[in-house]
Design an enzyme around this catalytic site. Structure first.
Site, PDB file in Angstrom:
ATOM      1  N   TYR A  15       0.814  -1.224   0.000  1.00 36.02           N
ATOM      2  CA  TYR A  15       0.000   0.000   0.000  1.00 36.02           C
ATOM      3  C   TYR A  15       0.847   1.273   0.000  1.00 36.02           C
ATOM      4  O   TYR A  15       0.323   2.372  -0.173  1.00 36.02           O
ATOM      5  CB  TYR A  15      -0.928   0.032   1.212  1.00 36.02           C
ATOM      6  CG  TYR A  15      -1.911  -1.106   1.230  1.00 36.02           C
ATOM      7  CD1 TYR A  15      -2.948  -1.161   0.303  1.00 36.02           C
ATOM      8  CD2 TYR A  15      -1.812  -2.128   2.161  1.00 36.02           C
ATOM      9  CE1 TYR A  15      -3.855  -2.207   0.309  1.00 36.02           C
ATOM     10  CE2 TYR A  15      -2.719  -3.182   2.182  1.00 36.02           C
ATOM     11  CZ  TYR A  15      -3.739  -3.212   1.251  1.00 36.02           C
ATOM     12  OH  TYR A  15      -4.634  -4.242   1.254  1.00 36.02           O
ATOM     13  N   HIS A  20      -4.497   6.088  -1.688  1.00 42.14           N
ATOM     14  CA  HIS A  20      -5.213   5.917  -0.424  1.00 42.14           C
ATOM     15  C   HIS A  20      -4.310   6.187   0.782  1.00 42.14           C
ATOM     16  O   HIS A  20      -4.803   6.403   1.881  1.00 42.14           O
ATOM     17  CB  HIS A  20      -5.767   4.489  -0.362  1.00 42.14           C
ATOM     18  CG  HIS A  20      -7.153   4.374   0.180  1.00 42.14           C
ATOM     19  ND1 HIS A  20      -8.092   5.385   0.129  1.00 42.14           N
ATOM     20  CD2 HIS A  20      -7.785   3.335   0.794  1.00 42.14           C
ATOM     21  CE1 HIS A  20      -9.226   4.964   0.681  1.00 42.14           C
ATOM     22  NE2 HIS A  20      -9.050   3.732   1.100  1.00 42.14           N
ATOM     23  N   ASN A  66     -10.354   0.883   7.032  1.00 41.78           N
ATOM     24  CA  ASN A  66     -11.766   0.694   7.391  1.00 41.78           C
ATOM     25  C   ASN A  66     -12.022   0.634   8.889  1.00 41.78           C
ATOM     26  O   ASN A  66     -13.178   0.597   9.307  1.00 41.78           O
ATOM     27  CB  ASN A  66     -12.319  -0.561   6.715  1.00 41.78           C
ATOM     28  CG  ASN A  66     -12.297  -0.421   5.204  1.00 41.78           C
ATOM     29  OD1 ASN A  66     -11.965   0.628   4.655  1.00 41.78           O
ATOM     30  ND2 ASN A  66     -12.643  -1.481   4.516  1.00 41.78           N
ATOM     31  N   ASP A  91      -7.351  11.045   1.769  1.00 41.29           N
ATOM     32  CA  ASP A  91      -7.496  11.184   0.315  1.00 41.29           C
ATOM     33  C   ASP A  91      -8.956  11.489  -0.027  1.00 41.29           C
ATOM     34  O   ASP A  91      -9.858  11.100   0.703  1.00 41.29           O
ATOM     35  CB  ASP A  91      -7.041   9.904  -0.399  1.00 41.29           C
ATOM     36  CG  ASP A  91      -7.818   8.674   0.040  1.00 41.29           C
ATOM     37  OD1 ASP A  91      -7.741   8.306   1.222  1.00 41.29           O
ATOM     38  OD2 ASP A  91      -8.523   8.068  -0.791  1.00 41.29           O
ATOM     39  N   ASN A 112     -14.410   5.168   3.450  1.00 44.54           N
ATOM     40  CA  ASN A 112     -14.575   4.162   4.508  1.00 44.54           C
ATOM     41  C   ASN A 112     -13.843   4.506   5.801  1.00 44.54           C
ATOM     42  O   ASN A 112     -14.334   4.201   6.883  1.00 44.54           O
ATOM     43  CB  ASN A 112     -14.149   2.782   4.007  1.00 44.54           C
ATOM     44  CG  ASN A 112     -15.128   2.234   2.992  1.00 44.54           C
ATOM     45  OD1 ASN A 112     -16.314   2.564   2.999  1.00 44.54           O
ATOM     46  ND2 ASN A 112     -14.638   1.400   2.094  1.00 44.54           N
TER      47      ASN A 112
END
Length: 186
Positions: A15, A20, A66, A91, A112
Site C-alpha cells: 500500500y 489511499h 476501514n 485522500d 470508509n
C-alpha cells in the site's frame, strides 16, 4: 495545548505510496521535517513534536483504513485531546488531483476511513484535511484506483502538495480551522 493529527492509510509495503495512503505520506514527511521518528504503538505508529508551545501528536493507524476510528478514539482518550484539536488527513476522490481542502466538520462522503471514524465517535464534528486524488477511473474501478500509485504526470507535483498540506496542518495547530480555511482553501 495538545493536538492530534491522524494521517489515514493502510499498513504494508503493497500500500506504500498509493493514493489511499496520502495521509501516511504527508505525516511521514512532516515527521522527517520535524526530525522525529514514528514508533509502533497501540493501534498506530506514533510520534510527537512541539510547535510554538503546543504539543502535536501524530498517528498513522495500523488498523487498516476501514477501522481507523478505533485508533483515533484510543489516542484521543489516551492523550486527552479534545475533538476540536483533532485533524484527520485523508485522500478525496471528489476533489481534482492536488486540490487541498480543510473543513472543520463534514460528511464521510463515501470514504470508509471517515465512515468508521464517524461511527466510532458518534458524530462528524472533527476537522479533516482532504487531499484531492481525482476520479480518473472507469465505473466500478474505484478500489483499484485508490490502491494504485499516483500517475507519472502527478508524481512531480506531489512534493509541493505534501509541503502545502504540512503548512495547512501547522496552520490548523497555530491559528485554528477557520483562519486556515480562509488562508488556504481556494
Amino acid at each position: 495545548m495538545k493536538y492530534l493529527i491522524a494521517g489515514l492509510g493502510n499498513i504494508g509495503p503493497e500500500y506504500a505510496d498509493t493514493r489511499h495512503n496520502i495521509g501516511f505520506m504527508i505525516l511521514d514527511e512532516l515527521a522527517r521535517q520535524q526530525e522525529c521518528q514514528f514508533f509502533n504503538m497501540r493501534l498506530a505508529y506514533y510520534t510527537d513534536f512541539k510547535l510554538k508551545g503546543k504539543t502535536v501528536h501524530l498517528i498513522k493507524p495500523t488498523t487498516y483504513m476501514n477501522l481507523s476510528g478505533n485508533a483515533l478514539r484510543y489516542w484521543m482518550q489516551e492523550l486527552k485531546v479534545p475533538v476540536e484539536n483533532v485533524l484527520v488527513v485523508v485522500d478525496e476522490l471528489a476533489l481534482p488531483f492536488g486540490t487541498l481542502r480543510l473543513k472543520p466538520k463534514g460528511s464521510a462522503a463515501g470514504h470508509n476511513g471517515l465512515k468508521h471514524i464517524e461511527a466510532t465517535l458518534g458524530h462528524s464534528n472533527y476537522a479533516r484535511l482532504r487531499f484531492g486524488i481525482g476520479s480518473n477511473f472507469p465505473k466500478g474501478k474505484q478500489v483499484n484506483y485508490v490502491l494504485n500509485a499516483f500517475d507519472k504526470d502527478e508524481l512531480p507535483e506531489l512534493p509541493a502538495l505534501i509541503d502545502r498540506s504540512i503548512e495547512m496542518i501547522k496552520s490548523f495547530v497555530t491559528i485554528g480551522a477557520e483562519l486556515t480555511m480562509t488562508r488556504y482553501n481556494k
